[in-house]
Design a protein around this motif. Structure first.
Motif, short mmCIF file in Angstrom:
data_model
loop_
_atom_site.label_atom_id
_atom_site.label_comp_id
_atom_site.label_asym_id
_atom_site.label_seq_id
_atom_site.Cartn_x
_atom_site.Cartn_y
_atom_site.Cartn_z
N VAL A 230 0.85 -1.19 0.00
CA VAL A 230 0.00 0.00 0.00
C VAL A 230 0.89 1.23 0.00
O VAL A 230 1.75 1.40 0.88
CB VAL A 230 -0.93 0.04 1.23
N LEU A 231 0.67 2.11 -0.99
CA LEU A 231 1.38 3.37 -1.05
C LEU A 231 0.48 4.51 -0.59
O LEU A 231 -0.74 4.48 -0.82
CB LEU A 231 1.85 3.67 -2.47
N ALA A 232 1.07 5.51 0.05
CA ALA A 232 0.36 6.74 0.39
C ALA A 232 1.37 7.87 0.37
O ALA A 232 2.44 7.76 0.98
CB ALA A 232 -0.31 6.64 1.76
N ARG A 233 1.05 8.92 -0.38
CA ARG A 233 1.95 10.07 -0.49
C ARG A 233 3.36 9.67 -0.87
O ARG A 233 4.35 10.17 -0.36
CB ARG A 233 1.92 10.87 0.82
N GLY A 234 3.45 8.71 -1.79
CA GLY A 234 4.73 8.33 -2.36
C GLY A 234 5.56 7.38 -1.54
O GLY A 234 6.68 7.04 -1.93
N GLN A 235 5.04 6.93 -0.39
CA GLN A 235 5.81 6.04 0.47
C GLN A 235 5.04 4.76 0.76
O GLN A 235 3.80 4.74 0.67
CB GLN A 235 6.15 6.75 1.79
N VAL A 236 5.77 3.71 1.14
CA VAL A 236 5.11 2.46 1.53
C VAL A 236 4.46 2.68 2.90
O VAL A 236 5.14 3.01 3.88
CB VAL A 236 6.12 1.30 1.60
N LEU A 237 3.14 2.48 2.93
CA LEU A 237 2.38 2.66 4.16
C LEU A 237 2.23 1.34 4.92
O LEU A 237 2.31 1.29 6.14
CB LEU A 237 1.00 3.23 3.83
N ALA A 238 1.98 0.27 4.18
CA ALA A 238 1.79 -1.04 4.80
C ALA A 238 2.04 -2.12 3.76
O ALA A 238 2.00 -1.86 2.55
CB ALA A 238 0.37 -1.17 5.34
N GLU A 239 2.30 -3.33 4.23
CA GLU A 239 2.53 -4.45 3.33
C GLU A 239 2.12 -5.74 4.02
O GLU A 239 2.26 -5.89 5.24
CB GLU A 239 4.01 -4.50 2.93
N GLY A 240 1.60 -6.67 3.24
CA GLY A 240 1.18 -7.96 3.78
C GLY A 240 0.08 -8.55 2.93
O GLY A 240 -0.17 -8.08 1.81
#
Length: 261
Positions: A230-240
Motif C-alpha cells: 500500500v502506497l500513500a503520499r509516495g511512500q510504503v504505508l503497509a505491506e502484507g
C-alpha cells in the motif's frame, strides 16, 4: 507435496526489488524512498488512494521513467538505467506496452505478429510468405485458447468487447514469453462480467510466472493477490496479505479518513 514457503523469503526468491526508489518532479517527490520486494511465483498488488504515487512507481518499474534516486533490480541485476525494450528481453514485460492491437486484423493475426516480434526482434517480416507465417499458427492458437478467445480467433479485433480486447492484449504479451508480467489496472473500464473473466485469466496465467499489478478494484485485489503493498503520499504505508493490510488503521485512514486529503 511442495514445502511451505518461509515467512521471510531468501533473496533468491525475490524476482523484482527496489531500494530507495525516488522520483522527483520540480521539487515534488511523487515516489519517496520506496523499498519493494516481489517474491517469485506470486501475484503482488500495488494499491493506494488517489495521488499515492502508484502510477509513477509503476512507470519507474517498467522503465518508462528514470528515477531521481534509488535502484531497481530484476533477478539480482541492476536495471535502473535500462530501456523498456531491453528489460522486456530479460523477461520483465508490461502488458499493453507492446500489444498495440491492430483493430482490423483478426485475433489470430494479432497474436501471430507478437510471436514474430519475439522470434525476430523488431523485424516483423511482413514480406515473408504466408507459408512461413502459417508455421506460427499453432502457437498463436494455443495462446488464444489460454486467454479464453478460442471462439474468436478469426474475428477482427475491432469487433471484440472491451474485456475481450484486454484478453487479446494479454495474449500478445504472453507471446513474448515473459517470466514476469506487470499489469497496469487490468480491470479499468470493465463491467462485472468482464472483470470476473479477466480475474480468472490472470489467475490462470500466473501459474508459472510472477505478476505485479496496479489495481483499484479492491475485491479483485483481495481475491487474487498473495501480497499487497500500500502506497500513500509516495511512500510504503503497509505491506502484507489482504487480511492484514485491510485492517491496518493507517490504510483505513489513507483511503477514507483525513489521510486521503
Amino acid at each position: 507435496m511442495q514445502p511451505a514457503r518461509a515467512a521471510a523469503p531468501d533473496d533468491r526468491d525475490i524476482v523484482l526489488a527496489t531500494e530507495g526508489l525516488t522520483m522527483e518532479f520540480k521539487g515534488f517527490r511523487a515516489v519517496n524512498g520506496v523499498a519493494l520486494r516481489v517474491e517469485r511465483g506470486t501475484i503482488h498488488a500495488l494499491i493506494g488512494p488517489n495521488g499515492a504515487g502508484k502510477t509513477t512507481c509503476f512507470n519507474l518499474l517498467t522503465k518508462f521513467l528514470t528515477p531521481t534516486a534509488g535502484a531497481i533490480r530484476y533477478n539480482g541485476r541492476d536495471i535502473t538505467r535500462m530501456k523498456p525494450a531491453d528489460v522486456a528481453r530479460l523477461g520483465l514485460v508490461r502488458s499493453f506496452q507492446i500489444s498495440a492491437v491492430f483493430p482490423h486484423l483478426t485475433v489470430k493475426e494479432n497474436v501471430r505478429i507478437a510471436l514474430q516480434r519475439r522470434q525476430r526482434g523488431d523485424s516483423f517480416d511482413f514480406w515473408r510468405s504466408e507459408r512461413v507465417l502459417r508455421a506460427l499458427n499453432d502457437e498463436a492458437l494455443s495462446l488464444i485458447e489460454a486467454v479464453g478467445l478460442a471462439d474468436f480467433a478469426e474475428v477482427p479485433a475491432v469487433e471484440l468487447s472491451y474485456g475481450r480486447k484486454r484478453a487479446l492484449e494479454i495474449a500478445t504479451t504472453l507471446a513474448l514469453n515473459p517470466a514476469m508480467l506487470l499489469l497496469d489496472e487490468p480491470m479499468a473500464g470493465m463491467g462485472h462480467e468482464d472483470v470476473d473473466r479477466t480475474a480468472a485469466l490472470i489467475r490462470r496465467v500466473s501459474a508459472n510466472r510472477t505478476i505485479l499489478m496496479v489495481e483499484h478494484n479492491l475485491s479483485v485485489v483481495a481475491s487474487l493477490s498473495d501480497r499487497i503493498t500500500v502506497l500513500a503520499r509516495g511512500q510504503v504505508l503497509a505491506e502484507g496479505d489482504y487480511a492484514t493490510v485491510s485492517k491496518d488503521p493507517r490504510v483505513v485512514e489513507a483511503y477514507i479518513g483525513a489521510g486521503h486529503g
